[in-house]
Design a protein around this motif. Structure first.
Motif, PDB file in Angstrom:
ATOM      1  N   ASN A   1     -13.515 -19.169  46.057  1.00 59.84           N
ATOM      2  CA  ASN A   1     -14.246 -19.260  44.791  1.00 59.84           C
ATOM      3  C   ASN A   1     -14.930 -20.613  44.726  1.00 59.84           C
ATOM      4  OD1 ASN A   1     -15.201 -19.279  42.176  1.00 59.84           O
ATOM      5  ND2 ASN A   1     -13.360 -18.379  41.296  1.00 59.84           N
ATOM      6  N   ILE A   2     -16.165 -20.680  45.171  1.00 61.80           N
ATOM      7  CA  ILE A   2     -16.845 -21.972  45.244  1.00 61.80           C
ATOM      8  C   ILE A   2     -17.298 -22.462  43.874  1.00 61.80           C
ATOM      9  CG2 ILE A   2     -17.621 -21.530  47.617  1.00 61.80           C
ATOM     10  CD1 ILE A   2     -20.420 -20.996  46.477  1.00 61.80           C
ATOM     11  N   ASP A   3     -17.279 -21.598  42.857  1.00 59.89           N
ATOM     12  CA  ASP A   3     -17.657 -22.017  41.507  1.00 59.89           C
ATOM     13  C   ASP A   3     -16.467 -22.585  40.741  1.00 59.89           C
ATOM     14  OD1 ASP A   3     -20.415 -21.204  41.603  1.00 59.89           O
ATOM     15  OD2 ASP A   3     -19.682 -19.144  41.605  1.00 59.89           O
ATOM     16  N   SER A   4     -15.266 -22.247  41.163  1.00 58.93           N
ATOM     17  CA  SER A   4     -14.052 -22.760  40.530  1.00 58.93           C
ATOM     18  C   SER A   4     -13.007 -23.007  41.616  1.00 58.93           C
ATOM     19  CB  SER A   4     -13.526 -21.765  39.481  1.00 58.93           C
ATOM     20  OG  SER A   4     -12.396 -22.292  38.815  1.00 58.93           O
ATOM     21  N   PRO A   5     -13.282 -23.953  42.513  1.00 56.21           N
ATOM     22  CA  PRO A   5     -12.389 -24.180  43.647  1.00 56.21           C
ATOM     23  C   PRO A   5     -11.091 -24.863  43.220  1.00 56.21           C
ATOM     24  CG  PRO A   5     -14.098 -25.846  43.606  1.00 56.21           C
ATOM     25  CD  PRO A   5     -14.438 -24.868  42.520  1.00 56.21           C
ATOM     26  N   ASN A   6     -10.071 -24.685  44.020  1.00 59.95           N
ATOM     27  CA  ASN A   6      -8.798 -25.355  43.800  1.00 59.95           C
ATOM     28  C   ASN A   6      -8.893 -26.750  44.420  1.00 59.95           C
ATOM     29  OD1 ASN A   6      -6.178 -26.306  43.771  1.00 59.95           O
ATOM     30  ND2 ASN A   6      -5.256 -24.358  44.376  1.00 59.95           N
ATOM     31  N   LEU A   7      -9.303 -27.729  43.617  1.00 62.29           N
ATOM     32  CA  LEU A   7      -9.538 -29.069  44.152  1.00 62.29           C
ATOM     33  C   LEU A   7      -8.253 -29.808  44.464  1.00 62.29           C
ATOM     34  CD1 LEU A   7     -12.575 -30.240  41.990  1.00 62.29           C
ATOM     35  CD2 LEU A   7     -12.574 -29.348  44.325  1.00 62.29           C
ATOM     36  N   SER A   8      -7.127 -29.376  43.908  1.00 64.84           N
ATOM     37  CA  SER A   8      -5.861 -29.994  44.283  1.00 64.84           C
ATOM     38  C   SER A   8      -5.481 -29.593  45.711  1.00 64.84           C
ATOM     39  CB  SER A   8      -4.757 -29.589  43.306  1.00 64.84           C
ATOM     40  OG  SER A   8      -4.555 -28.181  43.327  1.00 64.84           O
ATOM     41  N   LYS A   9      -5.911 -28.402  46.116  1.00 65.36           N
ATOM     42  CA  LYS A   9      -5.639 -27.918  47.467  1.00 65.36           C
ATOM     43  C   LYS A   9      -6.764 -28.277  48.434  1.00 65.36           C
ATOM     44  CE  LYS A   9      -4.172 -23.699  49.899  1.00 65.36           C
ATOM     45  NZ  LYS A   9      -3.875 -22.247  49.747  1.00 65.36           N
ATOM     46  N   TYR A  10      -8.002 -28.279  47.919  1.00 64.28           N
ATOM     47  CA  TYR A  10      -9.174 -28.566  48.758  1.00 64.28           C
ATOM     48  C   TYR A  10      -9.994 -29.689  48.121  1.00 64.28           C
ATOM     49  CZ  TYR A  10      -7.935 -23.858  50.383  1.00 64.28           C
ATOM     50  OH  TYR A  10      -7.269 -22.755  50.859  1.00 64.28           O
ATOM     51  N   PRO A  11      -9.465 -30.910  48.029  1.00 65.44           N
ATOM     52  CA  PRO A  11     -10.176 -31.989  47.327  1.00 65.44           C
ATOM     53  C   PRO A  11     -11.511 -32.374  47.963  1.00 65.44           C
ATOM     54  CG  PRO A  11      -8.275 -32.850  48.539  1.00 65.44           C
ATOM     55  CD  PRO A  11      -8.160 -31.356  48.565  1.00 65.44           C
ATOM     56  N   ARG A  12     -11.619 -32.240  49.288  1.00 64.10           N
ATOM     57  CA  ARG A  12     -12.871 -32.642  49.948  1.00 64.10           C
ATOM     58  C   ARG A  12     -14.005 -31.662  49.683  1.00 64.10           C
ATOM     59  NH1 ARG A  12      -9.450 -33.150  54.379  1.00 64.10           N
ATOM     60  NH2 ARG A  12     -10.593 -31.507  55.474  1.00 64.10           N
TER      61      ARG A  12
END
Length: 283
Positions: A167-178
């Motif tokens: 989900n590139i519009d609501s990514p899991n930034l805690s898992k994929y911060p970069r």
């Protein structure tokens, strides 16, 4: 067809889809339902919420998302070629290309494969890259294409040729911060009927169907990496086709690059072994 239950996000890494054999009529009715049937389906999947106007929203997932990508008659040995497999589409001017495109992309030297794609509204295809240059031609409906430069490989957490960030519009930034850096480097394009987009080799791209869509992909070999059949058969010329002849889908690394990677890997392993041996001697 690819069939993903209860999700609009197709995930290649975790394979959240299965393959189904369906009739063309069944696929068409599923992807292009009558307006009243489509409205009833969305209401039943999310009865508590008013349907969003943003077509990229996936808050109301269908019971099953279908996505069709044509393959060769023998999918294990033949490439897709819509000009042979779907002759009805290409006869009598139903689907034609400008000569400036067809003379190059469809020439025996450069043509790799051509694919017919059909999908229902809201489907999202995982972010991935191809080793072939390709032209995405939208025929019916609208598609949103988000492109990422090759330099964003690490920021997309690529595994093989695909990204786990669905989900590139609501990514899991805690898992994929970069991923935030990849997003800042991205380019977004909306394709309507009749629009075409050139996607360079190795550029990552994510597809969202804003409507039910029919599209055609033309994968072609870059001139600097291949030679003409005539030149390759000449006794005075060496074939310069650097692509893998067994690559049916345009996603295998060039054999010469694979060889270099393997050589580097072996050299690094040897250095590590030698270093460990020296350490043991000093001890």
């Amino acid at each position: 067809v690819h069939s993903a239950p209860k999700s609009v996000h197709l995930d290649f890494i975790n394979k959240n889809f299965q393959f189904k054999h369906v009739t063309l009529a069944a696929m068409y009715n599923h992807c292009f339902p009558p307006p009243e049937a489509a409205a009833a389906s969305e209401s039943s999947s999310n009865p508590q919420q008013q349907q969003p106007t943003n077509a990229t929203s996936s808050s109301s997932s269908p019971k099953e998302t279908w996505y069709f990508r044509s393959v060769g008659t023998n999918m294990k040995s033949e490439k897709s070629n819509i000009f042979k497999d779907f002759t009805g589409l290409c006869e009598n001017g139903v689907f034609t290309l400008p000569s400036e495109v067809s003379d190059v992309v469809l020439s025996p030297t450069h043509h790799h494969q051509s694919c017919l794609r059909i999908n229902q509204r809201k489907m999202q295809l995982w972010t991935h890259c191809d080793v072939m240059d390709n032209i995405l031609i939208n025929v019916v409906g609208r598609k949103r294409v988000v492109l990422f430069p090759v330099s964003q490989h690490n920021n997309l957490y690529i595994s093989g040729s695909s990204s786990p960030v669905l989900n590139i519009d609501s990514p899991n930034l805690s898992k994929y911060p970069r991923y935030l850096e990849a997003h800042q480097a991205s380019i977004e394009v909306i394709l309507g009927p009749g629009d075409a987009l050139v996607i360079p080799a190795l550029w990552f791209h994510h597809i969202t169907a804003l409507d039910a869509c029919i599209s055609v992909n033309l994968f072609y070999k870059r001139a600097s990496l291949c030679s003409s059949p005539a030149a390759a058969s000449s006794s005075s010329s060496v074939s310069r086709d650097l692509y893998d002849p067994k690559d049916l889908y345009g996603n295998k690394d060039l054999p010469c690059l694979v060889a270099i990677r393997e050589k580097l890997l072996q050299d690094v392993k040897k250095q590590l072994v030698d270093t460990e041996t020296l350490s043991l001697i000093h001890i």
